[in-house]
Design an enzyme around this catalytic site. Structure first.
Site, PDB file in Angstrom:
ATOM      1  N   TYR A  49       0.810  -1.228   0.000  1.00 38.93           N
ATOM      2  CA  TYR A  49       0.000   0.000   0.000  1.00 38.93           C
ATOM      3  C   TYR A  49       0.840   1.273   0.000  1.00 38.93           C
ATOM      4  O   TYR A  49       0.337   2.351   0.268  1.00 38.93           O
ATOM      5  CB  TYR A  49      -0.901  -0.018   1.248  1.00 38.93           C
ATOM      6  CG  TYR A  49      -2.203   0.720   1.135  1.00 38.93           C
ATOM      7  CD1 TYR A  49      -3.204   0.298   0.270  1.00 38.93           C
ATOM      8  CD2 TYR A  49      -2.460   1.835   1.929  1.00 38.93           C
ATOM      9  CE1 TYR A  49      -4.422   0.962   0.196  1.00 38.93           C
ATOM     10  CE2 TYR A  49      -3.668   2.510   1.867  1.00 38.93           C
ATOM     11  CZ  TYR A  49      -4.643   2.068   0.996  1.00 38.93           C
ATOM     12  OH  TYR A  49      -5.850   2.723   0.924  1.00 38.93           O
ATOM     13  N   LYS A  77      -2.791   9.140   0.372  1.00 41.87           N
ATOM     14  CA  LYS A  77      -3.802   9.469   1.372  1.00 41.87           C
ATOM     15  C   LYS A  77      -3.217  10.375   2.464  1.00 41.87           C
ATOM     16  O   LYS A  77      -3.927  11.228   3.016  1.00 41.87           O
ATOM     17  CB  LYS A  77      -4.363   8.190   1.988  1.00 41.87           C
ATOM     18  CG  LYS A  77      -5.179   7.338   1.022  1.00 41.87           C
ATOM     19  CD  LYS A  77      -6.429   8.045   0.533  1.00 41.87           C
ATOM     20  CE  LYS A  77      -7.338   7.117  -0.226  1.00 41.87           C
ATOM     21  NZ  LYS A  77      -8.589   7.774  -0.687  1.00 41.87           N
TER      22      LYS A  77
END
Length: 242
Positions: free
Chosen positions: A144, A151
């Site tokens: 990720y 993010k």
């Protein structure tokens, strides 16, 4: 929420759809949904919005494109803008390429800023902007690296915009979800492991799209007036334990 105009990017499926329908149930007059590919999913969501009494508006295309920005500018003043659209390359950091970085950061962070530049100047006092984030912004999740970094950038933008737009009467916040069982998880090679992990929290169940939608609706309400630049974590308490 009665009589308000709303835009939800990535609003045809999953979390975005739950948010769009929540606003329609609370009396929004117009709910625009941005989507990328599936016309069938968008049309199904539009029909559900219409059945709830809201006027649906479909905006198809890449949220980083000038064409989509022009279409959104033509929507007129919005009371609520929710940036839920997200994508990215799911790989270990050392297996990514620069083009993967550009794609992921542009879609998840730059697009939020580009859309806010178009939308915020015409938003009335009392309006709300909400960005949808994830725990990968503050915790290391397998494969990720790029999405988590994007993010983190998104949450940083939320803080800056909250200060810059605050005196104009616009609230800016983020909602960060735990593991939510949506189609987005299909891109993870360890999907089953993530689903099992997501249910191991203080609430004893998976986070549902409706859970995030409820918090977004709160942040769009006058009750949240003194919440500015914050990221509210909706994970059933998963992130509390080591």
């Amino acid at each position: 929420m009665m009589g308000r105009s709303v835009l939800v990017t990535g609003g045809s499926r999953g979390i975005g759809k739950a948010i769009a329908l929540r606003f329609a149930r609370e009396g929004a007059t117009k709910v625009a949904i941005g989507y990328m590919r599936s016309d069938a999913a968008a049309e199904e969501t539009a029909a559900e919005l219409e059945a709830l009494g809201a006027e649906p508006v479909l905006v198809r295309g890449n949220v980083t494109s000038d064409r989509v920005l022009e279409q959104i500018a033509e929507l007129g003043p919005l009371d609520v803008f929710v940036h839920n659209a997200a994508t990215g390359v799911i790989r270990p950091a050392l297996e990514t390429e620069d083009k993967h970085w550009d794609w992921t950061l542009n879609a998840n962070a730059r697009a939020f800023l580009s859309l806010s530049r178009v939308i915020a100047p015409s938003m009335p006092i009392g309006s709300s902007i909400v960005a949808i984030s994830s725990l990968g912004s503050i915790r290391v999740l397998e494969n990720y690296a790029l999405v988590g970094t994007s993010k983190a950038a998104l949450e940083s933008l939320v803080r800056y915009l909250a200060v810059e737009l605050g005196l104009a009467g616009i609230r800016v916040n983020a909602v960060s979800g735990g593991v939510v069982d949506t189609g987005a998880l299909d891109h993870f090679p360890n999907r089953d492991e993530m689903l099992e992990m997501g249910a191991r929290n203080a609430a004893g169940r998976m986070v549902l799209p409706a859970d995030l939608a409820g918090v977004v609706a709160f942040l769009a309400s006058p009750d949240s007036d003194m919440i500015r630049g914050q990221t509210l974590i909706v994970d059933g308490g998963f992130s509390l334990t080591a």
